[in-house]
Scaffold this motif. Structure first.
Motif, PDB file in Angstrom:
ATOM      1  N   UNK A 171      -4.600 -11.732  10.717  1.00 26.86           N
ATOM      2  CA  UNK A 171      -4.246 -11.051  11.828  1.00 26.86           C
ATOM      3  C   UNK A 171      -4.719  -9.601  11.715  1.00 26.86           C
ATOM      4  N   UNK A 172      -5.421  -8.971  12.721  1.00 25.19           N
ATOM      5  CA  UNK A 172      -5.806  -7.444  12.695  1.00 25.19           C
ATOM      6  C   UNK A 172      -4.383  -6.728  12.904  1.00 25.19           C
ATOM      7  N   UNK A 173      -3.496  -7.046  13.519  1.00 29.30           N
ATOM      8  CA  UNK A 173      -2.221  -6.266  13.644  1.00 29.30           C
ATOM      9  C   UNK A 173      -1.428  -6.241  12.262  1.00 29.30           C
ATOM     10  N   UNK A 174      -1.330  -7.483  11.676  1.00 26.44           N
ATOM     11  CA  UNK A 174      -0.853  -7.530  10.358  1.00 26.44           C
ATOM     12  C   UNK A 174      -1.534  -6.734   9.150  1.00 26.44           C
ATOM     13  N   UNK A 175      -2.716  -6.711   9.103  1.00 25.25           N
ATOM     14  CA  UNK A 175      -3.505  -6.106   8.433  1.00 25.25           C
ATOM     15  C   UNK A 175      -3.227  -4.310   8.633  1.00 25.25           C
ATOM     16  N   UNK A 176      -3.323  -3.951   9.783  1.00 18.21           N
ATOM     17  CA  UNK A 176      -3.058  -2.742  10.298  1.00 18.21           C
ATOM     18  C   UNK A 176      -1.712  -2.001   9.504  1.00 18.21           C
ATOM     19  N   UNK A 177      -0.546  -2.878  10.084  1.00 14.86           N
ATOM     20  CA  UNK A 177       0.735  -2.697   9.608  1.00 14.86           C
ATOM     21  C   UNK A 177       0.803  -2.496   8.044  1.00 14.86           C
ATOM     22  N   UNK A 178       0.225  -3.421   7.495  1.00 18.00           N
ATOM     23  CA  UNK A 178       0.141  -3.766   6.068  1.00 18.00           C
ATOM     24  C   UNK A 178      -0.571  -2.271   5.325  1.00 18.00           C
ATOM     25  N   UNK A 179      -1.791  -2.059   5.870  1.00 20.41           N
ATOM     26  CA  UNK A 179      -2.530  -0.928   5.357  1.00 20.41           C
ATOM     27  C   UNK A 179      -1.720   0.428   5.683  1.00 20.41           C
ATOM     28  N   UNK A 180      -1.154   0.499   6.711  1.00 22.77           N
ATOM     29  CA  UNK A 180      -0.212   1.723   7.146  1.00 22.77           C
ATOM     30  C   UNK A 180       0.797   2.070   6.181  1.00 22.77           C
ATOM     31  N   UNK A 181       1.646   0.935   5.917  1.00 27.27           N
ATOM     32  CA  UNK A 181       2.811   1.235   5.282  1.00 27.27           C
ATOM     33  C   UNK A 181       2.889   0.825   3.583  1.00 27.27           C
ATOM     34  N   UNK A 182       1.856   0.030   3.288  1.00 24.99           N
ATOM     35  CA  UNK A 182       1.940  -0.326   1.969  1.00 24.99           C
ATOM     36  C   UNK A 182       1.682   0.740   0.968  1.00 24.99           C
ATOM     37  N   UNK A 183       0.915   1.857   1.127  1.00 20.78           N
ATOM     38  CA  UNK A 183       0.938   2.932   0.199  1.00 20.78           C
ATOM     39  C   UNK A 183       2.196   3.881   0.176  1.00 20.78           C
ATOM     40  N   UNK A 184       3.102   3.897   1.200  1.00 18.59           N
ATOM     41  CA  UNK A 184       4.158   4.796   1.285  1.00 18.59           C
ATOM     42  C   UNK A 184       5.119   4.527   0.190  1.00 18.59           C
ATOM     43  N   UNK A 185       5.565   3.277  -0.207  1.00 19.87           N
ATOM     44  CA  UNK A 185       6.638   3.109  -1.265  1.00 19.87           C
ATOM     45  C   UNK A 185       6.208   3.533  -2.592  1.00 19.87           C
ATOM     46  N   UNK A 186       4.789   3.751  -2.873  1.00 23.67           N
ATOM     47  CA  UNK A 186       4.420   4.000  -4.201  1.00 23.67           C
ATOM     48  C   UNK A 186       4.443   5.717  -4.184  1.00 23.67           C
ATOM     49  N   UNK A 187       4.266   6.444  -3.174  1.00 22.45           N
ATOM     50  CA  UNK A 187       4.702   7.741  -2.982  1.00 22.45           C
ATOM     51  C   UNK A 187       6.156   8.271  -3.279  1.00 22.45           C
ATOM     52  N   UNK A 188       6.717   7.289  -2.648  1.00 26.63           N
ATOM     53  CA  UNK A 188       8.317   7.450  -2.926  1.00 26.63           C
ATOM     54  C   UNK A 188       8.744   7.285  -4.183  1.00 26.63           C
ATOM     55  N   UNK A 189       8.197   6.281  -4.819  1.00 21.17           N
ATOM     56  CA  UNK A 189       8.586   6.018  -6.370  1.00 21.17           C
ATOM     57  C   UNK A 189       8.158   6.929  -7.305  1.00 21.17           C
ATOM     58  N   UNK A 190       6.963   7.426  -6.961  1.00 22.09           N
ATOM     59  CA  UNK A 190       6.208   8.651  -7.901  1.00 22.09           C
ATOM     60  C   UNK A 190       6.965   9.654  -7.846  1.00 22.09           C
ATOM     61  N   UNK A 191       7.412  10.100  -6.623  1.00 25.67           N
ATOM     62  CA  UNK A 191       8.353  11.396  -6.224  1.00 25.67           C
ATOM     63  C   UNK A 191       9.835  11.156  -7.185  1.00 25.67           C
ATOM     64  N   UNK A 192      10.252   9.961  -7.124  1.00 31.36           N
ATOM     65  CA  UNK A 192      11.258   9.832  -7.707  1.00 31.36           C
ATOM     66  C   UNK A 192      11.316   9.929  -9.306  1.00 31.36           C
TER      67      UNK A 192
END
Length: 146
Positions: free
Chosen positions: A10-31
């Motif tokens: 799904x194009x929508x699922x790919x867009x949501x995944x591409x948008x949200x997947x990098x965010x947790x990595x940034x939060x965990x690096x900051x932690x």
């Protein structure tokens, strides 16, 4: 005569995944950075900040994992490759470690050290390995030479 069409993602699922997947990595690096600062300075706000960053990282990790679960194991099983499955498991393991890290950060004051630092480090390493794995896999799929 039936036509066999290849399953697609799904194009929508790919867009949501591409948008949200990098965010947790940034939060965990900051932690992890906050945990290191807490070890060095013993300022309680660094510990509390790390705890909140872990919680936000976990909350933002839920949606991409559900999208990945659906695409790798349910809807696009035929398209999912070994790297996709390994990426899913590494991210899931990182989330489990981060959950334990959130519990470790709920302790009082300096009781977080060294457990919180080690769990933050393991979480970041697991996510980094998954990101590198997928980058190598995607560049190999596109025919890009390292």
């Amino acid at each position: 005569m039936p036509v066999n069409t290849a399953p697609h993602r799904s194009v929508l699922a790919n867009a949501v995944y591409g948008l949200l997947n990098p965010l947790p990595f940034g939060f965990f690096v900051a932690a992890l950075i906050f945990d290191i600062l807490y070890v060095r300075t013993a300022g309680v706000l660094w510990n509390k900040g790390a705890a909140w960053l872990i919680v936000f990282g976990l909350l933002l990790a839920i949606i991409p994992r559900f999208v990945s679960l659906a695409q790798v194991w349910i809807t696009s099983r035929q398209l999912a490759q070994r790297a996709d499955k390994l990426d899913f498991w590494l991210n899931l393991l990182a989330i489990v470690v981060a959950i334990f890290n959130a519990f470790a950060h709920s302790r009082d004051a300096y009781a977080v050290v060294p457990t919180g630092v080690w769990l933050s480090t393991i979480t970041v390493l697991l996510l980094a390995i998954a990101q590198v794995l997928m980058a190598v896999h995607d560049s190999a799929r596109e025919g890009v030479q390292p």
